[in-house]
Write a protein that holds these residues in place. Sequence first.
Motif, PDB file in Angstrom:
ATOM      1  N   PHE A   4      -2.913   4.513   3.855  1.00  0.00           N
ATOM      2  CA  PHE A   4      -1.987   4.166   4.710  1.00  0.00           C
ATOM      3  C   PHE A   4      -1.187   2.790   4.277  1.00  0.00           C
ATOM      4  O   PHE A   4      -1.722   1.961   3.508  1.00  0.00           O
ATOM      5  N   ALA A   5       0.139   2.683   4.473  1.00  0.00           N
ATOM      6  CA  ALA A   5       0.829   1.671   4.286  1.00  0.00           C
ATOM      7  C   ALA A   5       0.489   0.557   5.072  1.00  0.00           C
ATOM      8  O   ALA A   5       0.264   0.887   6.380  1.00  0.00           O
ATOM      9  N   PHE A   6       0.645  -0.666   4.999  1.00  0.00           N
ATOM     10  CA  PHE A   6       0.519  -1.879   5.799  1.00  0.00           C
ATOM     11  C   PHE A   6       1.567  -2.818   5.905  1.00  0.00           C
ATOM     12  O   PHE A   6       1.995  -3.391   4.707  1.00  0.00           O
ATOM     13  N   VAL A   7       2.011  -3.329   6.982  1.00  0.00           N
ATOM     14  CA  VAL A   7       3.107  -4.182   7.208  1.00  0.00           C
ATOM     15  C   VAL A   7       2.914  -5.421   8.080  1.00  0.00           C
ATOM     16  O   VAL A   7       2.266  -5.256   9.337  1.00  0.00           O
ATOM     17  N   ASP A   8       2.669  -6.620   7.613  1.00  0.00           N
ATOM     18  CA  ASP A   8       2.309  -7.702   8.611  1.00  0.00           C
ATOM     19  C   ASP A   8       3.750  -8.278   8.975  1.00  0.00           C
ATOM     20  O   ASP A   8       4.249  -8.900   8.294  1.00  0.00           O
ATOM     21  N   CYS A   9       3.787  -8.100  10.234  1.00  0.00           N
ATOM     22  CA  CYS A   9       5.018  -8.794  11.021  1.00  0.00           C
ATOM     23  C   CYS A   9       4.640 -10.172  11.714  1.00  0.00           C
ATOM     24  O   CYS A   9       3.801 -10.155  12.186  1.00  0.00           O
ATOM     25  N   THR A  10       5.831 -10.835  11.699  1.00  0.00           N
ATOM     26  CA  THR A  10       5.738 -12.253  12.424  1.00  0.00           C
ATOM     27  C   THR A  10       6.537 -12.057  13.714  1.00  0.00           C
ATOM     28  O   THR A  10       6.640 -13.222  14.341  1.00  0.00           O
ATOM     29  N   THR A  11       7.694 -11.258  13.887  1.00  0.00           N
ATOM     30  CA  THR A  11       8.473 -11.338  14.949  1.00  0.00           C
ATOM     31  C   THR A  11       8.382  -9.859  15.463  1.00  0.00           C
ATOM     32  O   THR A  11       8.306  -8.817  14.789  1.00  0.00           O
ATOM     33  N   GLU A  61     -11.762 -19.572  -2.167  1.00  0.00           N
ATOM     34  CA  GLU A  61     -10.774 -18.404  -2.270  1.00  0.00           C
ATOM     35  C   GLU A  61     -11.002 -17.184  -3.287  1.00  0.00           C
ATOM     36  O   GLU A  61     -11.554 -17.584  -4.310  1.00  0.00           O
ATOM     37  N   HIS A  62     -10.884 -16.107  -2.835  1.00  0.00           N
ATOM     38  CA  HIS A  62     -11.247 -14.806  -3.688  1.00  0.00           C
ATOM     39  C   HIS A  62      -9.942 -14.218  -3.578  1.00  0.00           C
ATOM     40  O   HIS A  62      -9.395 -13.684  -2.717  1.00  0.00           O
ATOM     41  N   THR A  63      -9.689 -13.433  -4.962  1.00  0.00           N
ATOM     42  CA  THR A  63      -8.450 -12.578  -4.888  1.00  0.00           C
ATOM     43  C   THR A  63      -9.171 -11.317  -5.218  1.00  0.00           C
ATOM     44  O   THR A  63      -9.963 -11.000  -5.903  1.00  0.00           O
ATOM     45  N   VAL A  64      -8.897 -10.298  -4.106  1.00  0.00           N
ATOM     46  CA  VAL A  64      -9.541  -8.961  -4.444  1.00  0.00           C
ATOM     47  C   VAL A  64      -8.455  -7.878  -4.343  1.00  0.00           C
ATOM     48  O   VAL A  64      -7.309  -8.288  -3.818  1.00  0.00           O
ATOM     49  N   THR A  65      -8.617  -6.977  -5.193  1.00  0.00           N
ATOM     50  CA  THR A  65      -7.518  -5.782  -4.970  1.00  0.00           C
ATOM     51  C   THR A  65      -8.080  -4.742  -4.060  1.00  0.00           C
ATOM     52  O   THR A  65      -9.026  -3.860  -4.645  1.00  0.00           O
ATOM     53  N   ILE A  66      -7.472  -4.658  -3.214  1.00  0.00           N
ATOM     54  CA  ILE A  66      -7.938  -3.577  -1.966  1.00  0.00           C
ATOM     55  C   ILE A  66      -6.640  -2.696  -1.498  1.00  0.00           C
ATOM     56  O   ILE A  66      -5.721  -3.200  -1.290  1.00  0.00           O
ATOM     57  N   PRO A 100      -2.139   7.993  10.672  1.00  0.00           N
ATOM     58  CA  PRO A 100      -0.764   7.227  10.555  1.00  0.00           C
ATOM     59  C   PRO A 100      -0.246   7.015   9.230  1.00  0.00           C
ATOM     60  O   PRO A 100      -1.253   6.561   8.439  1.00  0.00           O
ATOM     61  N   PRO A 101       0.655   7.100   8.603  1.00  0.00           N
ATOM     62  CA  PRO A 101       1.157   6.760   7.454  1.00  0.00           C
ATOM     63  C   PRO A 101       1.437   5.274   7.182  1.00  0.00           C
ATOM     64  O   PRO A 101       1.177   4.794   5.943  1.00  0.00           O
ATOM     65  N   LYS A 102       1.587   4.561   8.244  1.00  0.00           N
ATOM     66  CA  LYS A 102       1.700   3.103   8.044  1.00  0.00           C
ATOM     67  C   LYS A 102       1.443   2.368   9.408  1.00  0.00           C
ATOM     68  O   LYS A 102       1.449   2.660  10.602  1.00  0.00           O
ATOM     69  N   LEU A 103       0.619   1.118   9.108  1.00  0.00           N
ATOM     70  CA  LEU A 103       0.272   0.522  10.160  1.00  0.00           C
ATOM     71  C   LEU A 103       1.216  -0.859  10.381  1.00  0.00           C
ATOM     72  O   LEU A 103       1.409  -1.509   9.196  1.00  0.00           O
ATOM     73  N   VAL A 104       1.760  -0.982  11.577  1.00  0.00           N
ATOM     74  CA  VAL A 104       2.758  -2.193  11.669  1.00  0.00           C
ATOM     75  C   VAL A 104       1.908  -3.433  12.344  1.00  0.00           C
ATOM     76  O   VAL A 104       1.747  -3.055  13.505  1.00  0.00           O
ATOM     77  N   GLY A 149       0.789  -1.158  -0.009  1.00  0.00           N
ATOM     78  CA  GLY A 149      -0.038   0.186  -0.028  1.00  0.00           C
ATOM     79  C   GLY A 149       0.870   1.303   0.018  1.00  0.00           C
ATOM     80  O   GLY A 149       2.185   1.129  -0.078  1.00  0.00           O
ATOM     81  N   PRO A 150       0.218   2.471   0.077  1.00  0.00           N
ATOM     82  CA  PRO A 150      -1.286   2.709   0.272  1.00  0.00           C
ATOM     83  C   PRO A 150      -2.048   2.284  -0.819  1.00  0.00           C
ATOM     84  O   PRO A 150      -3.418   2.197  -0.629  1.00  0.00           O
ATOM     85  N   ASP A 151      -1.686   2.294  -1.923  1.00  0.00           N
ATOM     86  CA  ASP A 151      -2.374   1.966  -2.927  1.00  0.00           C
ATOM     87  C   ASP A 151      -2.850   0.352  -3.011  1.00  0.00           C
ATOM     88  O   ASP A 151      -2.308  -0.313  -2.368  1.00  0.00           O
ATOM     89  N   ALA A 152      -3.930   0.093  -3.820  1.00  0.00           N
ATOM     90  CA  ALA A 152      -4.598  -1.114  -3.777  1.00  0.00           C
ATOM     91  C   ALA A 152      -3.698  -2.361  -4.229  1.00  0.00           C
ATOM     92  O   ALA A 152      -2.575  -2.266  -4.915  1.00  0.00           O
ATOM     93  N   VAL A 153      -3.487  -3.329  -3.522  1.00  0.00           N
ATOM     94  CA  VAL A 153      -3.037  -4.485  -3.631  1.00  0.00           C
ATOM     95  C   VAL A 153      -3.593  -5.652  -3.631  1.00  0.00           C
ATOM     96  O   VAL A 153      -4.737  -5.838  -2.842  1.00  0.00           O
ATOM     97  N   PRO A 154      -3.350  -6.666  -4.444  1.00  0.00           N
ATOM     98  CA  PRO A 154      -4.106  -7.829  -4.541  1.00  0.00           C
ATOM     99  C   PRO A 154      -3.891  -8.784  -3.330  1.00  0.00           C
ATOM    100  O   PRO A 154      -2.845  -9.075  -2.878  1.00  0.00           O
ATOM    101  N   VAL A 155      -5.007  -9.326  -2.762  1.00  0.00           N
ATOM    102  CA  VAL A 155      -5.025 -10.130  -1.583  1.00  0.00           C
ATOM    103  C   VAL A 155      -5.986 -11.326  -1.671  1.00  0.00           C
ATOM    104  O   VAL A 155      -6.991 -11.324  -2.260  1.00  0.00           O
ATOM    105  N   LYS A 156      -5.527 -12.389  -1.143  1.00  0.00           N
ATOM    106  CA  LYS A 156      -6.487 -13.811  -1.171  1.00  0.00           C
ATOM    107  C   LYS A 156      -7.218 -13.751  -0.038  1.00  0.00           C
ATOM    108  O   LYS A 156      -6.565 -13.760   1.143  1.00  0.00           O
ATOM    109  N   LEU A 157      -8.382 -13.871   0.119  1.00  0.00           N
ATOM    110  CA  LEU A 157      -9.385 -14.083   1.195  1.00  0.00           C
ATOM    111  C   LEU A 157     -10.262 -15.317   0.971  1.00  0.00           C
ATOM    112  O   LEU A 157     -10.666 -15.671  -0.067  1.00  0.00           O
ATOM    113  N   HIS A 158     -10.154 -16.020   2.125  1.00  0.00           N
ATOM    114  CA  HIS A 158     -11.212 -17.262   2.158  1.00  0.00           C
ATOM    115  C   HIS A 158     -12.378 -16.864   2.621  1.00  0.00           C
ATOM    116  O   HIS A 158     -12.597 -16.676   3.999  1.00  0.00           O
ATOM    117  N   VAL A 159     -13.492 -16.983   1.978  1.00  0.00           N
ATOM    118  CA  VAL A 159     -14.785 -16.614   2.168  1.00  0.00           C
ATOM    119  C   VAL A 159     -15.611 -17.679   1.992  1.00  0.00           C
ATOM    120  O   VAL A 159     -15.813 -18.117   0.796  1.00  0.00           O
TER     121      VAL A 159
END
Lengths: 218, 334
Positions: free
Chosen positions: B4-11, A62-67, B43-47, A48-58
């Motif tokens: 906002f940007a988003f980052v998924d952390c695991t640690t 499985e669906h790919t949506v760009t959000i 916020p510009p980014k969510l961790v 992000g912050p622009d749209a990004v394709p993600v896979k959701l299990h609904v």
Amino acid sequence: MSDTPKIEVSRRGFLKGAGLTAATTVIESASALARDAKEAMQPDRSVGPDAVPVKLHVNGQEHTVTIEPRYTLAETLRDHLGLTGTKVVCDRGSCSACTVWLDGTPALACMTLGIDAVGRKITTIEGLTQGAEMHPVQVAFVKHDAMQCGFCTPGMVMTCAALLERNHDPKLADVKHAVSGNLCRCGTYPKVFAATLDVAQQHQRAAYLLTLNPAKEA
Amino acid sequence: MNKFAFVDCTTVDQALAELKDGAVIKAGGIDLLDLMKDGIVTPPKLVNIRNVSSLRGITASKDGLHLGPLATLSELAAHPEIQRDYSALADAAGHAATPQIRNMATLGGNLTQRPRCWYFRSSDFDCKKKGAGSDECHAHEGENQYHAVMNNSTCAMVHPSSTAVPLLAMNAQVEITSKRGKRSVPISEFYVPPEKSLINETVLQTGEIITGIFVPAPESGTRSAYQKYGEKESFDWPLADAGIVLVMEGERCRKAAVVMGVAAPTPIRSQAAEAVLTGATINEATARAAAKAAMQGATPLSQNGFKVQLFQTAIYRTILLAAGQMQRDPSAIG
């Protein structure tokens, strides 16, 4: 009774049709993005912050949506997947109308980011039905007239069905506790309690009958 | 909401590395999304730390209770050992918000949620807490029926964390981690009153994450309870809440902790109430006297004098509940 031919146009159907052109554009740009799999959501990678394709299990698919990351799960379900059964009322987590199940647990779709639902099993009101067959809680809601305007109903049903999943023999206090966050301005609570307890009693009766004649189970 | 940007952390290390340039932590996301939807924070980014598995879990051991900050309020409320040995904490976690929110909201987020004050929570008002050059507290002159009744001369906000109340009564410790290492802060020093800082409600600095909460094991004879009172029967912010821990020796109370949640801008202990109970037999008279002592020095605003009485009721009834002399109050928020 009337000679006027019945035209099957619903308000939602009309709106969906009108939005088709715009939707096509979105789908095209979505597939363009989906082609670049490296852009997709993955751990420890900022998106992000622009749209990004993600896979959701609904609902088992499985669906790919760009959000965009800022889209809530409720918006994603309704606006991107056409699953308008999930209602948005307060959009602040205060009314529970948007209740869905995340990995089987009731949660608020309006306070969950769509992107944060990746990897979780999402169940919506549409996923409760088996084909054309309604869920027992839905049947009981109809039988007991547990809805008036109906706007809180999908969230209410999701909450009551989840209660029955984890507690096959709830008492009135359990049902009241379970729906304590589901606001109904029409005041249908007594009927909601009756409907849910009715399903529980049916479960109990069925379980009892099975103990009398276990062979019938097969 | 802002983009906002988003980052998924695991640690934890990955999350700490991402905490820069205005990025903020997201766990359960309940309070953060609420603030973002209202434009209070942008916020510009969510961790996202929700998937950091090392921050999950509840372990009850001999030395005490080790709580991962990602433990949800539902998990705390349903945990058999918390219900048995730390019952005020189970009570507080189990009566916060709604069942759905309790399934999502984390302990760390509950402790660090921003305060309740409708002027602070509305983007239509500037106030001294929001900086931006304003030195006004609208609550002092305006609508203040839900605001603080003690320590309220600088800013009359209240901190609504239900779990902070029993945790303060139980002398919990908050473990905080940054790139520089770890530090442990007693929860009595975790919250910062507005006189010390108008901007920060806790000692958490930029680049720090709560990585654990530790509650020392209760002494033998310990009994505890929490109750909160509001306008609705369920799902409401507290107008008054009390967390009580009593260490009993037969009929006599050897030690007491009396904590009030939304009386002041931070959760506070009442030494005056504790002094009444310590060494005394717990009964209606001593419980009433302690409740009265707790509200000594209250400075209610124009519309919230009722909270002074409501706190006395909450404290009195919760002392008797903790002592096993009264049932849970059906008029408390359930």
